[in-house]
Design an enzyme around this catalytic site. Sequence first.
Site, PDB file in Angstrom:
ATOM      1  N   GLU A 176      15.162 105.414  19.398  1.00 33.69           N
ATOM      2  CA  GLU A 176      15.802 106.509  18.647  1.00 33.69           C
ATOM      3  C   GLU A 176      17.085 106.826  19.390  1.00 33.69           C
ATOM      4  O   GLU A 176      17.053 107.428  20.471  1.00 33.69           O
ATOM      5  CB  GLU A 176      14.878 107.738  18.633  1.00 33.69           C
ATOM      6  CG  GLU A 176      13.597 107.556  17.845  1.00 33.69           C
ATOM      7  CD  GLU A 176      13.827 107.445  16.363  1.00 33.69           C
ATOM      8  OE1 GLU A 176      14.913 107.837  15.892  1.00 33.69           O
ATOM      9  OE2 GLU A 176      12.941 106.946  15.665  1.00 33.69           O
ATOM     10  N   CYS A 200      21.347 114.617  17.810  1.00 31.99           N
ATOM     11  CA  CYS A 200      21.597 113.266  17.309  1.00 31.99           C
ATOM     12  C   CYS A 200      21.874 113.291  15.810  1.00 31.99           C
ATOM     13  O   CYS A 200      22.537 112.411  15.284  1.00 31.99           O
ATOM     14  CB  CYS A 200      20.418 112.366  17.616  1.00 31.99           C
ATOM     15  SG  CYS A 200      18.865 113.026  16.988  1.00 31.99           S
TER      16      CYS A 200
END
Length: 513
Positions: free
Chosen positions: A243, A277
């Site tokens: 990720e 993010c």
Amino acid sequence: MTITSQTSGSSKGQKLEVRSPLNGELLATLPIHTADDVNAAVQRSRRAFEVWGALSYKERRTHLLDYRRELVRRMDEIVDIVHRENGKTRADAAQELLLVLNHLTHAANRAESLLKSRSVSSGLLANYRSRVSYHPFGVIGVIGPWNYPLHTPMGSISYALAAGNAVVFKPSELTPLSGKILVECAQAAIPIPDLMQLVTGYGDVGAALARSKVDKIAFTGSAPTGRKVMAEAAQNLTPILLELGGKGPAIVAADADLDRAATSIVFGSFMNAGQACISTERALVVDTVYDAFVAKVVERVRVLKTGADEHAHYGAMTLDRQVERVREHVTEALENGARAVVGGLDSIKGRFIEPIVLVDVSPKLKVMCEETFGPVLPIAKVASVEEAVRIANDSNFGLGSSVFTKSGGEKLAEQVHTGMTSVNAVAAYAAIPGLPFGGIGESGFGRIHGDEGMLEFVRVKAIAYERFPLPGFGMAFGDPPKVLAQVRQTIKALYGGSAIDDVTNVLRKLVGG
Ligand code: NAD
């Protein structure tokens, strides 16, 4: 000897000092684990896995809900630690905890129905019973970042535990206390020692975990580190999920509800000081509504406050390196034709950066292409939604995105090359535990959350059981000329242009059954 958490390095025998980005206060000193410590932790977790993995889903669910209760019991302490260690506001920290509890609950409740063994059609081999079953991997190594020190690792850990695995967790060197309290709560609530363990230190400790005998690595962090973690994991062919970063675009179409778009995009850009993010890192706005949209954004951003107090909308930059990155991106934009309509370089005075809104930003600039990770919203004017999609997709990253339109929002969402898209909202997919979370390209691969996220933490087993032999169709040698004739006949019957697709009937005819 001690070294501070604001530097990087390695460290045998040294201690990790945890300092608050709010005021530099020394919060704690933690061990820096060696590779031997990491390997020993993995071994201990393997023994814990033998107990945990043998429990029924119902028993594990009960323990996970006890874990949830313990997290709630220590809520104020957790919020305080995250606030002081990461620098985000208490409200942001509490929201993170809420998301963690949501995922833990979903994972605990979903595991049994998702992971029970299931039958599949046996197709040509109609005399077989076919089954798929799921088994926990064993020990999962989880490596986490500092920006969401609760939610990010627990997006993996909740699902890994619910699927029956043990976990060794390496939090960021900047936020190890948040990691520590997550592990303490698990240890207090679940009476299986070493089921969830903590290892602390810098990148070399993460590298040791990726190289260890863990059965899978779940890594969340930057793309450059992701490459290194993958190389370490490759030594043992350890499967990995990554990720990584993002450069979330928001597309505003001509028919968008501009109030809603401005409110959402401002939140998406400035939440957690832009250190997410899935932040809205760039807005692409169709020219006919550009001025009106910018005016609404300015109105909303002017009232935002940064600081450590309870009225602040967002908190501190967690590390100095991030402050410098923001300065670099804003400087380059201003030197290349962009205009600051809120804030500017003067807004960057220290760890608390005042909000910055840039307009007329060329899509080729760093602030539009690289992860800025700060409280900056760059806005570009585009001629059409098609152009916006083209610019949005011209990126190495592909994590989160959002689209704002009153017509065909879902269709538009499908055209944006990111793992996740919110329609008329930002970041909502991260808060919906049934939705898989993850990206494409340099944003990584694999998924956390949802069914896809749970399936990352199980081995898949296929079982084919021959209920009775079928002449000519067994896994045994026959008379080759006869086999050839029979197979040719089967191919013609099944795939030779006839519409028949009922394999069982065809087989019955062929074998005279
Ligand atoms: P980072 O890559 O610097 O560090 C992440 C973790 O990796 C830390 O625990 C660090 O100690 C460890 N690490 C460093 N070198 C290592 C190595 N060689 N081997 C193994 N581990 C190593 O990232 P960061 O600065 O902590 O986090 C910010 C980044 O994380 C941003 O790019 C952000 O977009 C990304 N992020 C992604 C998601 C997501 O879900 N996709 C969520 C949050 C943050």
